[in-house]
Design an enzyme around this catalytic site. Structure first.
Site, PDB file in Angstrom:
ATOM      1  N   GLY A  80       0.808  -1.223   0.000  1.00 50.89           N
ATOM      2  CA  GLY A  80       0.000   0.000   0.000  1.00 50.89           C
ATOM      3  C   GLY A  80       0.834   1.261   0.000  1.00 50.89           C
ATOM      4  O   GLY A  80       1.939   1.291   0.530  1.00 50.89           O
ATOM      5  N   ARG A 144       1.027  -5.827  -4.864  1.00 54.28           N
ATOM      6  CA  ARG A 144       0.977  -6.690  -3.685  1.00 54.28           C
ATOM      7  C   ARG A 144       1.478  -8.110  -3.950  1.00 54.28           C
ATOM      8  O   ARG A 144       1.287  -9.009  -3.119  1.00 54.28           O
ATOM      9  CB  ARG A 144      -0.446  -6.717  -3.134  1.00 54.28           C
ATOM     10  N   ASP A 175       5.585  -7.644   5.928  1.00 51.04           N
ATOM     11  CA  ASP A 175       5.654  -8.813   5.047  1.00 51.04           C
ATOM     12  C   ASP A 175       6.685  -8.631   3.934  1.00 51.04           C
ATOM     13  O   ASP A 175       7.443  -9.542   3.625  1.00 51.04           O
ATOM     14  CB  ASP A 175       4.280  -9.080   4.408  1.00 51.04           C
ATOM     15  N   LYS A 201       8.284   0.859   5.541  1.00 56.02           N
ATOM     16  CA  LYS A 201       7.153   1.658   5.064  1.00 56.02           C
ATOM     17  C   LYS A 201       5.843   1.131   5.610  1.00 56.02           C
ATOM     18  O   LYS A 201       5.653  -0.082   5.634  1.00 56.02           O
ATOM     19  CB  LYS A 201       7.101   1.576   3.533  1.00 56.02           C
ATOM     20  N   THR A 202       4.956   1.947   6.066  1.00 58.12           N
ATOM     21  CA  THR A 202       3.538   1.666   6.267  1.00 58.12           C
ATOM     22  C   THR A 202       2.891   2.777   7.088  1.00 58.12           C
ATOM     23  O   THR A 202       3.397   3.152   8.144  1.00 58.12           O
ATOM     24  CB  THR A 202       3.230   0.309   6.943  1.00 58.12           C
ATOM     25  N   ASP A 204       0.326   2.398   8.686  1.00 59.75           N
ATOM     26  CA  ASP A 204      -0.302   1.783   9.863  1.00 59.75           C
ATOM     27  C   ASP A 204       0.540   1.915  11.126  1.00 59.75           C
ATOM     28  O   ASP A 204       0.027   1.753  12.229  1.00 59.75           O
ATOM     29  CB  ASP A 204      -0.571   0.298   9.616  1.00 59.75           C
ATOM     30  N   LYS A 241     -25.229  19.266  16.976  1.00 55.75           N
ATOM     31  CA  LYS A 241     -26.386  18.381  16.833  1.00 55.75           C
ATOM     32  C   LYS A 241     -26.077  17.003  16.270  1.00 55.75           C
ATOM     33  O   LYS A 241     -26.991  16.220  16.044  1.00 55.75           O
ATOM     34  CB  LYS A 241     -27.461  19.069  15.980  1.00 55.75           C
ATOM     35  N   GLY A 250      -6.406   1.028   8.896  1.00 52.47           N
ATOM     36  CA  GLY A 250      -5.436   0.335   9.746  1.00 52.47           C
ATOM     37  C   GLY A 250      -6.087  -0.876  10.387  1.00 52.47           C
ATOM     38  O   GLY A 250      -6.711  -0.750  11.417  1.00 52.47           O
ATOM     39  N   ARG A 251      -5.935  -2.051   9.769  1.00 50.63           N
ATOM     40  CA  ARG A 251      -6.658  -3.214  10.264  1.00 50.63           C
ATOM     41  C   ARG A 251      -5.959  -3.944  11.391  1.00 50.63           C
ATOM     42  O   ARG A 251      -6.600  -4.441  12.299  1.00 50.63           O
ATOM     43  CB  ARG A 251      -6.934  -4.201   9.123  1.00 50.63           C
ATOM     44  N   GLU A 426      -7.532   9.093   1.718  1.00 48.41           N
ATOM     45  CA  GLU A 426      -7.250  10.530   1.762  1.00 48.41           C
ATOM     46  C   GLU A 426      -5.818  10.827   2.216  1.00 48.41           C
ATOM     47  O   GLU A 426      -5.310  11.922   1.981  1.00 48.41           O
ATOM     48  CB  GLU A 426      -8.218  11.220   2.734  1.00 48.41           C
TER      49      GLU A 426
END
Lengths: 551, 551
Positions: A80, A144, A175, A201-202, A204, A241, A250-251, A426
């Site tokens: 990603g 991937r 990974d 890199k990530t 997350d 209101k 981020g799983r 985003e």
């Protein structure tokens, strides 16, 4: 028509700050041999040549260094997107050119698949200059494909040999770096003459440990999310209101949610690791939110902001069991075959009949649409598609039902209207913050020095990240040092241990000590958009997580 | 714990740029009497005292001016949030204090309701300083109460008299300014001694005309949306596997979508006004997108970005008719009563039986969930809840179905996976861009001068907005000049004419001349986050819409 926005044009001129040690020639100082974080023997067997290498730290060379012979280097973006990938590549390019202007850099296209399928492009100065300090992975694309098999390694070697490449830099998450280590060991023990270096890199934030302080992209992505969360908080506090339920990408860990909470001080933030540690049921999670909504509502404050980590439901023990059971049931070939021609209604009945009482009980607590999603929507392997579940809507629906009950019992007299958001795409390709621009450039520049040392199986490491960048420490960490063995798909696999949110760590402790106040009060902080110009205290701020970890 | 983010702390010191004419004493130059944009006689009847007032322009006073007597002024924020509201108030405050340090400012709380219900707070320098250059309306809150009845006007007058307030500034959109004009005329013809001044606010950009070049907030909100759209585009162009369907806030006009398209150059952008002008069916809208997806997909480009204005489906003639028919059918009391005790299935049947063949035909084209939403989800008045319809998912579902058909006919060989986003709340309360910070401050400062002139029924006007702010022209526009009569809920009402996207205007023309190229090519522009510091060409950029309209 413009090809670049005005900000991009201006930002192209930014010169990332480099650790002082990397200005000019370096020499490597080696530490003691290392061990993996666990499973020493198993990891050693899997990495016969690269296991146990020493940590490596660069210091300034104390005498002039001869120019090394020119080499060709390859680079791959894996997985990603994360802000700063282009700066790793521009740092690598500049580092290589500083060593020898005849060094050349090739990029493999669309991820590790580009190596296997021999799709590549030479990255010349003109190309690199187009991408300095920009977000995205579009310079060479990402993908991937997992580099795992000897066939892939050999296929890759063909093109590396053809291009005369003697070092490969793989920019990826846990990974991808695990596979970089496997590739490094394979190429080394087969005397191919190709070295492999990884870069962390990530967005997350779950690739970090004692040696790697943070993965790149986390800083920028969380700043983008915090910007829009802050804007929503201000809207919330103006309109007074709505309750905004905001899910964040981020799983596998809740670092993003925690960092955004520290930056924006919302009324509620769920940390999945805490839900798991406390063995909370879904009702308990829902009750936690409902109580805060009710307490505020009873004081006339019918608004608030709730942050939800994307992976939450996989951390709720009962849902985790339910999903596991569903996956196992439909992983059985004859069950898979049986439902193939059924109508949705028949499928539903069939699957329900195959579940345990505990799983059925869990299922019955869920709103119909979510229960149906779990029962019916599957990926091609028969697995439940967890990422499709709109956790933010699931929670707000259940909170609404809980509040209705509380109202019946006169425990709640407010009104509840929910709005939903999901932020992920985003932030993954935003232009890197100064922190990420600097950090990534240093990681890449440093990777060139690691290559020049002739080492393999190392991850580029830049440390001391909350100090001024000139004082950052640069070097390399043996990737095997971060590994242990995990059971995945019924096989023992070496993997870099994922960093979950540490419930004893400072960032979580700070959050935990403040959250009751943030729930009650309206203590929102509005961080605003990332600034690239202006005062250093605005532009060069590291993430709160990193700050609390180090200060 | 921090109460303000570091950016907020730094940003508080920003001194908004003011038109040179407002530095020091001014005198008012009056133009000729004005006319409403249409329905002169009707508007004149409704505004017997304030109709036909002359335009007013400020020039520097050529001789010293005596300090006016101290006055008390009230201010109201009306309707949805827009970035810069706090700067209108701080400009008004500073403008009043410059005229006489004893002038006082009161804010009515939570919108026009605060005037009617006598909820207010005095806005002193300490309070104002906390909110300079910040987003949100939280300084006094906002609300949607409509000031329309004589009872409300009289109730408001009580508190104005009690506080000795002789001028009221209403910051709002077209409806709020219409009501400001009604209030102005009522107070004037009843000799209450209270003047009313309006300020043009709305992120939607539909309050503009020859005299009012733009409404405040549009600039900032579209910049925030364009930032995240640009980030998504870059992700899209890196991953190369998704079509992102992005819905943007703004129901009654497509200015936001058009501005974001000009800033980010997406593959597709729907402009509702064009759909209506061309009398397009929903299939035609879907076909338009599907063709672009197919053309790119056939060249291996299975990704892209589509921008969708929130109000789209109300501009598709057949859907507009369907919604009208549904609303009319369920507006009938006996029908409303009939369905009250029905099950959803019975309701569905009952409503279907009451529709014309044309409406049924339209309904059958829609995906089931949308059709059900139209048939079943109603607000308390029995109206279809258009804002709940997820147009972005509706379109991607229909595009997917269309592509499947094209694949059968060998006209499409790509793959199609869609992701969805809705941006609205992310931008309404962002910290104002320098443009909005300056423009709003000038609008407020200028409003103080209009009050000092003794006029009523005027809107604060600052013009020449693409020139350097020192050259901006300041003055007042009679609100009645922007009005015509429209039929609403079976009544003739005076309203400020809404500015829809002008299909003959330069912004649309530029878009229309480029969109085929943007559809085919990947010509994304990444504007990045709003910058508050740094080079003026980065920080002070006006919106593309305003730029093209004036240059």
């Amino acid at each position: 028509m413009a090809k670049k926005s005005i900000l991009q044009q201006q930002r192209a001129a930014y010169q990332p700050k480099l650790p002082a040690v990397l200005w000019g020639p370096v020499k490597a100082v080696l530490g003691k041999p290392t061990e993996s974080v666990a499973d020493h023997e198993a990891i050693k067997r899997l990495f016969p040549v690269t296991y146990g290498l020493p940590e490596l730290t660069f210091v300034k060379a104390d005498e002039p260094v001869e120019q090394p012979a020119a080499i060709n280097v390859g680079v791959i973006l894996s997985g990603g997107q994360a802000p700063g990938g282009h700066n790793v590549i521009s740092g690598l390019f500049d580092g290589l050119k500083a060593l020898n202007p005849d060094n050349r850099l090739y990029g493999f296209l669309m991820g590790p698949g580009g190596l296997v399928n021999h799709n590549y492009v030479e990255l010349t100065g003109d190309v690199i200059d187009e991408y300095r300090n920009t977000g995205g992975f579009d310079i060479i694309g990402s993908g991937r494909t997992k580099l795992e098999t000897v066939e892939q390694f050999d296929k890759g070697l063909e093109i590396l040999k053809k291009l005369g490449i003697t070092a490969l830099v793989i920019i990826g998450g846990d990974d991808s770096n695990t596979n970089a280590a496997l590739l490094a060991d394979y190429y080394e023990r087969n005397n191919t003459g190709v070295r492999v270096i990884g870069c962390p890199k990530t967005i997350d934030g779950d690739l970090k440990n004692e040696q790697i302080e943070t993965s790149f992209g986390f800083d920028t992505a969380t700043k983008v999310y915090s910007e829009v969360i802050g804007n929503i908080e201000r809207d919330c506090n103006s309109a007074k209101k709505y309750w905004h339920f905001i899910k964040l990408m981020g799983r596998s860990a809740s670092h993003i949610a925690l960092e955004c909470a520290l930056q924006t001080q919302p009324n509620y933030c769920i940390i999945s690791e805490e839900v798991e540690a406390k063995q909370m049921s879904l009702e308990q999670v829902v009750d936690g939110i409902a109580e805060v909504v009710a307490e505020r509502g009873n004081r006339g404050l019918n608004y608030g902001v709730v942050l939800i980590p994307e992976g939450l439901i996989e951390f709720v023990p009962e849902i985790k069991s339910l999903i596991k059971e569903l996956n196992e049931f439909l992983g059985v070939e004859e069950n898979k075959a049986a439902i193939a021609d059924m109508t949705p209604e028949q499928q539903r009945e069939f699957v329900l009949a195959g579940l345990t009482a505990a799983a059925l009980a869990t299922l019955h607590k869920l709103p119909d649409n979510v229960a149906n999603q779990l029962l019916l929507d599957r990926d091609p392997h028969g697995n439940v598609q967890v990422s499709l579940i709109e956790t933010e809507k699931l929670l707000s629906t259940m909170v609404g039902a809980r509040l209705a009950k509380m109202k019946e019992h006169k425990k709640y007299k407010g009104s509840f209207a929910a709005l939903h958001h999901f932020f992920g795409y985003e932030g993954r390709c935003a232009d890197p913050s100064n922190f990420d621009a600097d950090y990534c450039y240093a990681l890449g520049y440093n990777a060139a020095q690691l290559i020049n040392c002739g080492v393999t199986g190392y991850m580029s490491s830049v440390r001391g990240l909350t100090k001024p960048s000139s004082e950052w420490v640069a070097g390399g960490i043996p990737i095997t040092m971060m590994m242990n063995v995990e059971r995945r798909n019924a096989q023992d696999k070496p993997v870099i241990r994922k960093a979950l949110v540490d419930l004893e760590g400072k960032p979580f402790k700070v959050f935990a000590s403040k959250r009751d106040e943030w729930a009650r009060e309206t203590a929102y902080l509005y961080p605003g958009p990332i600034q690239y110009f202006g005062p250093s205290e605005v532009c060069d701020l590291p993430s709160r997580t990193l700050w609390y970890e180090q200060n």
